[in-house]
Each structure stands twice: as C-alpha cells, then as structure tokens.
Design a protein around this motif. Sequence first.
Motif, mmCIF file in Angstrom:
data_model
loop_
_atom_site.group_PDB
_atom_site.id
_atom_site.type_symbol
_atom_site.label_atom_id
_atom_site.label_comp_id
_atom_site.label_asym_id
_atom_site.label_seq_id
_atom_site.Cartn_x
_atom_site.Cartn_y
_atom_site.Cartn_z
ATOM 1 N N ARG A 66 53.085 39.654 30.324
ATOM 2 C CA ARG A 66 52.585 39.011 31.345
ATOM 3 C C ARG A 66 52.677 39.393 32.717
ATOM 4 N N ALA A 70 48.697 38.935 34.885
ATOM 5 C CA ALA A 70 48.951 38.296 36.198
ATOM 6 C C ALA A 70 48.697 39.232 37.180
ATOM 7 N N THR A 71 48.938 40.313 37.448
ATOM 8 C CA THR A 71 48.570 41.189 38.044
ATOM 9 C C THR A 71 47.686 42.096 38.085
ATOM 10 N N ALA A 73 44.940 39.876 36.903
ATOM 11 C CA ALA A 73 43.662 39.224 37.135
ATOM 12 C C ALA A 73 43.684 38.466 38.437
ATOM 13 N N LEU A 74 44.962 38.599 39.422
ATOM 14 C CA LEU A 74 44.943 38.825 40.876
ATOM 15 C C LEU A 74 44.255 39.886 41.923
ATOM 16 N N GLU A 77 40.560 38.179 41.653
ATOM 17 C CA GLU A 77 40.881 36.971 41.636
ATOM 18 C C GLU A 77 39.611 36.638 43.231
ATOM 19 N N LYS A 82 43.496 30.303 43.570
ATOM 20 C CA LYS A 82 44.311 30.819 42.282
ATOM 21 C C LYS A 82 44.742 31.906 42.555
ATOM 22 N N GLN A 83 44.483 32.510 44.137
ATOM 23 C CA GLN A 83 45.294 33.625 44.294
ATOM 24 C C GLN A 83 46.941 33.201 44.377
ATOM 25 N N GLN A 85 48.420 31.062 43.781
ATOM 26 C CA GLN A 85 49.009 30.565 41.936
ATOM 27 C C GLN A 85 49.409 31.654 41.326
ATOM 28 N N LEU A 86 48.431 32.787 41.015
ATOM 29 C CA LEU A 86 49.220 33.828 40.678
ATOM 30 C C LEU A 86 50.206 34.794 41.153
ATOM 31 N N LEU A 89 53.467 32.990 39.916
ATOM 32 C CA LEU A 89 53.626 33.552 38.751
ATOM 33 C C LEU A 89 53.834 34.619 39.085
ATOM 34 N N VAL A 90 53.093 35.523 39.226
ATOM 35 C CA VAL A 90 53.736 37.384 39.769
ATOM 36 C C VAL A 90 55.563 37.191 39.594
#
Length: 103
Positions: A66, A70-71, A73-74, A77, A82-83, A85-86, A89-90
Amino acid sequence: MRLAAELVSRGATMLAEPCPQDGGIQVRFRGKVYCTSHDDLSSITSADAVSYDTVVAHMREVLLARLNEATTALATEKDAIKQEQLVSLVAKYFELLQRLPQK
Ligand SMILES: [Zn+2]
C-alpha cells in the motif's frame, strides 16, 4: 509474575483482584480471565506467538504494498487536496510499519 508480564506484553490486562481460588495474579486476555497460578497458559502463549508473528508478517507485506501504491500515485497526482490525502496515508502506513516489531 514473569508469565503475567509476558501476557501483558501480548496485550493482556492485569486485574486488581487476585484469584478467588488460590490468590494468584489474574489477567484478562481477549475477553477471558485467566489465573496465572492455576490456569495452563503455556498453550495459549505458544499458540499466540505463532499467529502473532504470522499477522505481523502479513501486516508488513500489506503495508509495504500500500505504501508503494500510494507513493506511486503521489508521484503523478496534480490535485493538491488529493496529494494531501495521499501524504497523510503514506505517513500513516510508514508509521505503522515502523511500529511493527523488527526481526
Ligand atoms: Zn488461581
């Protein structure tokens, strides 16, 4: 006493009141009360040790996968919200990974 300490380190709670039968230290573990003097806890602790290690190993795999997703996706992005949020999350995945017992 050592056994009680070991159980506490596995997430058991030491109870204030002693065992009504023999005055031994009582602990609550996964919703059940055990007396560290007369209840046989060796099977519980050894069985838990196996499953605990398995869960930790699985957690590490999932969190790493995960974290990688997430990394990735970041990296692409564009949206700042959204950044954010990511990144949050990270940070959580990373913190959890660091909290896992190291082998
Ligand atoms: Zn007892």
